[in-house]
Design an enzyme around this catalytic site. Structure first.
Site, mmCIF file in Angstrom:
data_model
loop_
_atom_site.group_PDB
_atom_site.id
_atom_site.type_symbol
_atom_site.label_atom_id
_atom_site.label_comp_id
_atom_site.label_asym_id
_atom_site.label_seq_id
_atom_site.Cartn_x
_atom_site.Cartn_y
_atom_site.Cartn_z
ATOM 1 C CG PHE A 156 -1.912 -1.157 1.198
ATOM 2 C CD1 PHE A 156 -3.080 -1.105 0.458
ATOM 3 C CD2 PHE A 156 -1.641 -2.312 1.921
ATOM 4 C CE1 PHE A 156 -3.973 -2.175 0.432
ATOM 5 C CE2 PHE A 156 -2.533 -3.388 1.918
ATOM 6 C CZ PHE A 156 -3.695 -3.314 1.168
ATOM 7 C CG LEU A 157 4.817 0.679 -0.498
ATOM 8 C CD1 LEU A 157 6.142 0.209 -1.083
ATOM 9 C CD2 LEU A 157 4.993 1.155 0.938
ATOM 10 C CE LYS A 211 -2.435 -1.629 -4.151
ATOM 11 N NZ LYS A 211 -1.127 -2.041 -4.605
ATOM 12 C CB CYS A 267 -1.581 1.574 -8.454
ATOM 13 S SG CYS A 267 0.010 1.023 -7.827
#
Length: 447
Positions: A156-157, A211, A267
């Site tokens: 979760f960067l 995610k 993402c």
């Protein structure tokens, strides 16, 4: 602990460097010769605040090494992270070729190894629900379930704050059906756990889906506030105030409610596409998620389309200066960036484009080569321009000398796609202006 990280993109390199900074011995594996050459010099091949300093420290301390030989790293590794790319396939689904190739290589090596040491094989890459089960199936086929423990540990960067996010995470998600694997990964993250970071233990499927669900929800907030912003332009409401009021509601929260030209990066775009495809495969007909993607694609052209209203005779031959190209500040990443749609649109209209971005210009030059004029400062970029468009809200663009900007320009059009400036502020400075979410004059509004 000794760790192998396969893949040295944003996720893999940040993961490797930061685990080394916690005192572990980390070997990062990559098969790209040019990237590997940079890494072996102790240099970071992309811009990420704070990463270079930590990489230098751990590289010099020999806690961090780089190689293209996966097999030679495995004998000592307790944890093997798979952090390779999962790009979108033609149908939008995640391409798992690299992930499964790494998993198979690890399985093949362990099968021939003489020791019975258990190892955690961890998917750090964003992978569709069921990927961990597929890897587990390969492990079971070889009778290696006692020696290879499959784990999902989604990242979760955020690019631009990835180092901070690693050391101060909101949560750490560990998905596995094996208690030894869960304990092993919990121990690895123990220094972060001591900072009251919650470690959530769950199954493989839930971990993998978490995610995609998180990214889809954040993207939904962005597309939602962009639609509200477009309405504000028509009715005269202030989108910044609307977003602030919404954000004060604890059920909503203030984050990801900043209007702009749409989301980009590595993402959100690919994960939205992949989630839609996962739904199709399991006969779930998503309604909200595809709409989020449609709104985002439309938003990339929304703001720039107002140029037509300022130049009714057409854009051909006009000069436009773009301030910003990265999809957001504090990164050089231009993947799926709104700037790409904007630049391509302007070039197709016969516009001369100049660009200034603190970090992303080399990447943009790799796409457009000499089709643009590349400038080291905002003031150089706006020289002779008919219009200036603020695309990325870098700090260096937040306090421009508006009088100087105007004096350098040929005409006086200023489009602020990031709500950095107030519309009245720009008008008082002498600009004909558009600010995302601010009421537009009827003559400039699109029909």
């Amino acid at each position: 602990m000794k760790i192998t990280v396969v893949g040295t993109g944003y996720v893999g390199l940040v993961t490797g460097v930061c685990f080394a900074d916690l005192g572990n011995f980390v070997t990062c594996v990559d098969i790209n010769p040019s990237k590997l050459s940079i890494l072996k010099r102790g240099e970071v091949p992309f811009y990420e605040p704070g990463l270079s300093e930590k990489m230098t420290r751990n590289f010099e301390a020999k806690r961090l090494v780089f190689t293209d030989n996966l097999a030679e790293t495995l004998s000592d590794a307790t944890v093997i992270f798979i952090a390779v790319g999962t790009p979108p396939a033609a149908d939008g689904s995640a391409d798992l070729t690299a992930v499964m190739s790494v998993a198979q290589s690890v399985i093949d090596w362990v099968e021939t190894a003489t020791d019975d040491t258990p190892r955690a094989l961890v998917t750090k890459s964003t992978v569709p629900v069921g990927t961990g089960q597929k890897i587990q199936g390969l492990v079971d086929q070889k009778g290696l379930s006692s020696r290879i423990k499959v784990v999902s540990n989604p990242e979760f960067l955020r690019e631009g704050s990835a180092v901070q996010d690693f050391f101060q995470p909101d949560r750490i998600v560990l998905g596995s059906n094996d208690e030894w694997a869960l304990d092993c990964l919990a121990d690895l993250h123990a220094p972060l756990f001591r900072r009251d970071t919650p470690i959530i233990r769950t199954d493989l499927m839930s971990s993998e889906l978490s995610k995609y669900a998180s990214n889809a929800f954040l993207a939904t907030k962005i597309s939602f506030i962009n639609e509200i912003s477009n309405l504000c332009e028509r009715v005269g409401a202030n989108v910044s105030d609307v977003a602030k009021i919404m954000g004060k509601d604890g059920r909503i929260g203030p984050y990801f409610l900043h209007p702009g030209p749409g989301y980009g990066g590595s993402c959100f775009p690919k994960d939205i596409k992949a989630l839609v495809q996962i739904g199709r495969e399991h006969e779930v007909d998503f309604q909200i998620v595809p709409a989020v993607e449609r709104v985002n694609e439309s938003q990339k052209q929304h703001g720039i389309s107002f140029l037509d209203g300022f130049f009714p005779s057409g854009l051909s031959g006009k000069k436009v200066a773009l301030l910003g190209a990265a999809y957001k500040p504090a990164t050089d990443d231009i993947r799926e960036a709104p700037s790409l749609s904007i630049i391509s649109h302007l070039l197709s209209q016969g516009v001369e484009v100049s660009l200034c971005d603190p970090e992303a210009m080399p990447n943009i030059k790799g796409v457009y080569e000499d089709q643009l004029r590349y400038c080291e400062s905002s003031y150089e970029a706006v020289k002779g321009a008919d219009a200036v468009v603020l695309v990325t809200e870098w700090n260096v663009f937040r306090d421009l000398d508006l009088s100087r900007i105007l004096s350098e320009m040929n005409d006086n059009v200023f489009l602020d796609l990031r709500c950095v400036y107030q519309l009245q502020q720009l008008k008082e400075a002498g600009f004909r202006a558009y600010v995302t979410g601010a009421l537009m004059e009827q003559g400039v509004l699109r029909t």
